[in-house]
Design a protein around this motif. Sequence first.
Motif, mmCIF file in Angstrom:
data_model
loop_
_atom_site.group_PDB
_atom_site.id
_atom_site.type_symbol
_atom_site.label_atom_id
_atom_site.label_comp_id
_atom_site.label_asym_id
_atom_site.label_seq_id
_atom_site.Cartn_x
_atom_site.Cartn_y
_atom_site.Cartn_z
ATOM 1 N N ASN A 7 133.269 50.303 47.954
ATOM 2 C CA ASN A 7 134.595 50.661 47.936
ATOM 3 C C ASN A 7 134.783 51.080 46.169
ATOM 4 O O ASN A 7 135.495 51.982 45.811
ATOM 5 N N GLY A 8 134.199 50.391 45.339
ATOM 6 C CA GLY A 8 134.278 50.389 43.879
ATOM 7 C C GLY A 8 133.573 51.882 43.506
ATOM 8 O O GLY A 8 134.382 52.627 42.803
ATOM 9 N N ILE A 9 132.436 52.091 44.252
ATOM 10 C CA ILE A 9 131.952 53.445 44.114
ATOM 11 C C ILE A 9 132.787 54.622 44.350
ATOM 12 O O ILE A 9 132.702 55.658 43.736
ATOM 13 N N LYS A 10 133.689 54.377 45.442
ATOM 14 C CA LYS A 10 134.334 55.576 46.036
ATOM 15 C C LYS A 10 135.351 55.879 45.203
ATOM 16 O O LYS A 10 135.733 56.830 44.870
ATOM 17 N N GLN A 11 135.839 54.515 44.437
ATOM 18 C CA GLN A 11 137.127 54.889 43.372
ATOM 19 C C GLN A 11 136.730 55.570 42.301
ATOM 20 O O GLN A 11 137.073 56.193 41.761
ATOM 21 N N ILE A 12 135.527 55.125 41.785
ATOM 22 C CA ILE A 12 134.708 55.624 40.752
ATOM 23 C C ILE A 12 134.624 57.258 40.742
ATOM 24 O O ILE A 12 134.900 58.089 40.163
ATOM 25 N N VAL A 13 134.181 57.591 41.876
ATOM 26 C CA VAL A 13 133.807 58.858 42.331
ATOM 27 C C VAL A 13 135.024 59.744 42.581
ATOM 28 O O VAL A 13 135.307 60.825 41.795
ATOM 29 N N ASN A 14 136.116 59.376 42.850
ATOM 30 C CA ASN A 14 137.414 59.868 42.908
ATOM 31 C C ASN A 14 138.061 60.125 41.621
ATOM 32 O O ASN A 14 138.608 60.993 41.474
ATOM 33 N N ALA A 15 137.702 59.006 40.688
ATOM 34 C CA ALA A 15 138.504 58.862 39.370
ATOM 35 C C ALA A 15 137.653 60.077 38.508
ATOM 36 O O ALA A 15 138.383 60.721 37.712
ATOM 37 N N LEU A 16 136.465 60.216 38.823
ATOM 38 C CA LEU A 16 135.756 61.295 38.077
ATOM 39 C C LEU A 16 136.143 62.728 38.418
ATOM 40 O O LEU A 16 135.610 63.617 37.713
ATOM 41 N N LYS A 17 136.864 63.110 39.522
ATOM 42 C CA LYS A 17 137.274 64.316 39.587
ATOM 43 C C LYS A 17 138.108 64.853 38.564
ATOM 44 O O LYS A 17 138.331 66.169 38.328
ATOM 45 N N HIS A 18 138.658 64.068 37.764
ATOM 46 C CA HIS A 18 139.840 64.691 36.613
ATOM 47 C C HIS A 18 138.793 64.692 35.278
ATOM 48 O O HIS A 18 139.324 64.849 34.364
ATOM 49 N N ASN A 19 137.439 64.285 35.308
ATOM 50 C CA ASN A 19 136.635 64.441 34.157
ATOM 51 C C ASN A 19 135.780 65.610 34.198
ATOM 52 O O ASN A 19 135.006 65.841 35.256
ATOM 53 N N THR A 20 135.565 66.477 33.177
ATOM 54 C CA THR A 20 134.855 67.786 33.123
ATOM 55 C C THR A 20 133.705 67.611 32.063
ATOM 56 O O THR A 20 132.937 68.638 32.100
ATOM 57 N N CYS A 21 133.749 66.419 31.430
ATOM 58 C CA CYS A 21 132.769 66.248 30.339
ATOM 59 C C CYS A 21 131.674 65.592 30.660
ATOM 60 O O CYS A 21 130.271 65.753 30.350
ATOM 61 N N LEU A 22 131.774 64.621 31.481
ATOM 62 C CA LEU A 22 130.811 63.603 32.259
ATOM 63 C C LEU A 22 129.705 64.580 32.811
ATOM 64 O O LEU A 22 129.892 64.908 33.704
ATOM 65 N N THR A 23 128.494 64.338 32.186
ATOM 66 C CA THR A 23 127.364 65.382 33.070
ATOM 67 C C THR A 23 126.555 64.462 34.006
ATOM 68 O O THR A 23 125.805 64.851 34.926
ATOM 69 N N GLU A 24 126.266 63.187 33.654
ATOM 70 C CA GLU A 24 125.444 62.090 34.234
ATOM 71 C C GLU A 24 126.161 60.860 34.344
ATOM 72 O O GLU A 24 126.582 60.314 33.445
ATOM 73 N N ILE A 25 125.946 60.199 35.330
ATOM 74 C CA ILE A 25 126.461 58.932 35.511
ATOM 75 C C ILE A 25 125.381 58.330 36.627
ATOM 76 O O ILE A 25 124.911 58.798 37.736
ATOM 77 N N TYR A 26 124.903 56.929 36.321
ATOM 78 C CA TYR A 26 124.035 56.240 37.008
ATOM 79 C C TYR A 26 124.719 54.883 37.452
ATOM 80 O O TYR A 26 125.164 54.228 36.556
ATOM 81 N N PHE A 27 124.641 54.761 38.757
ATOM 82 C CA PHE A 27 124.908 53.560 39.426
ATOM 83 C C PHE A 27 124.209 53.062 40.609
ATOM 84 O O PHE A 27 123.914 53.999 41.275
ATOM 85 N N ASN A 28 123.659 51.839 40.676
ATOM 86 C CA ASN A 28 123.158 51.565 41.999
ATOM 87 C C ASN A 28 123.278 50.029 41.868
ATOM 88 O O ASN A 28 122.810 49.383 41.312
ATOM 89 N N SER A 29 124.394 49.561 42.520
ATOM 90 C CA SER A 29 124.692 48.011 42.605
ATOM 91 C C SER A 29 124.259 47.427 43.847
ATOM 92 O O SER A 29 124.456 46.439 44.196
ATOM 93 N N LEU A 30 123.999 48.248 44.938
ATOM 94 C CA LEU A 30 123.534 47.508 46.238
ATOM 95 C C LEU A 30 122.278 47.206 46.399
ATOM 96 O O LEU A 30 121.554 47.917 45.949
#
Length: 86
Positions: A63-86
């Motif tokens: 659920n947290g990953i889904k919220q993060i992905v949704n929040a990133l829709k408003h960012n145009t500068c970030l080109t890389e994000i790494y997460f694997n928590s599961l």
Amino acid sequence: YNNIGNDASFSFSNFLKLNNSLRILNLNKNNICSNGALEIVLSLQTNYSLKTLCIAHNNVDTNGIKQIVNALKHNTCLTEIYFNSL
């Protein structure tokens, strides 16, 4: 890795709102939960310098990953994000 947890992630969030020079932030293996990771990502709505964010190997659930992905829709500068928590 510093095991900073959620409390420090809120400090990083405040820092990112004001910082315009940091390009890479690696918070890998710091015991950050979904709320802390989301707070950091939400700060990127006003940060236009960060290009890479690593929040891998923390305690971010699906659920947290889904919220993060949704929040990133408003960012145009970030080109890389790494997460694997599961």
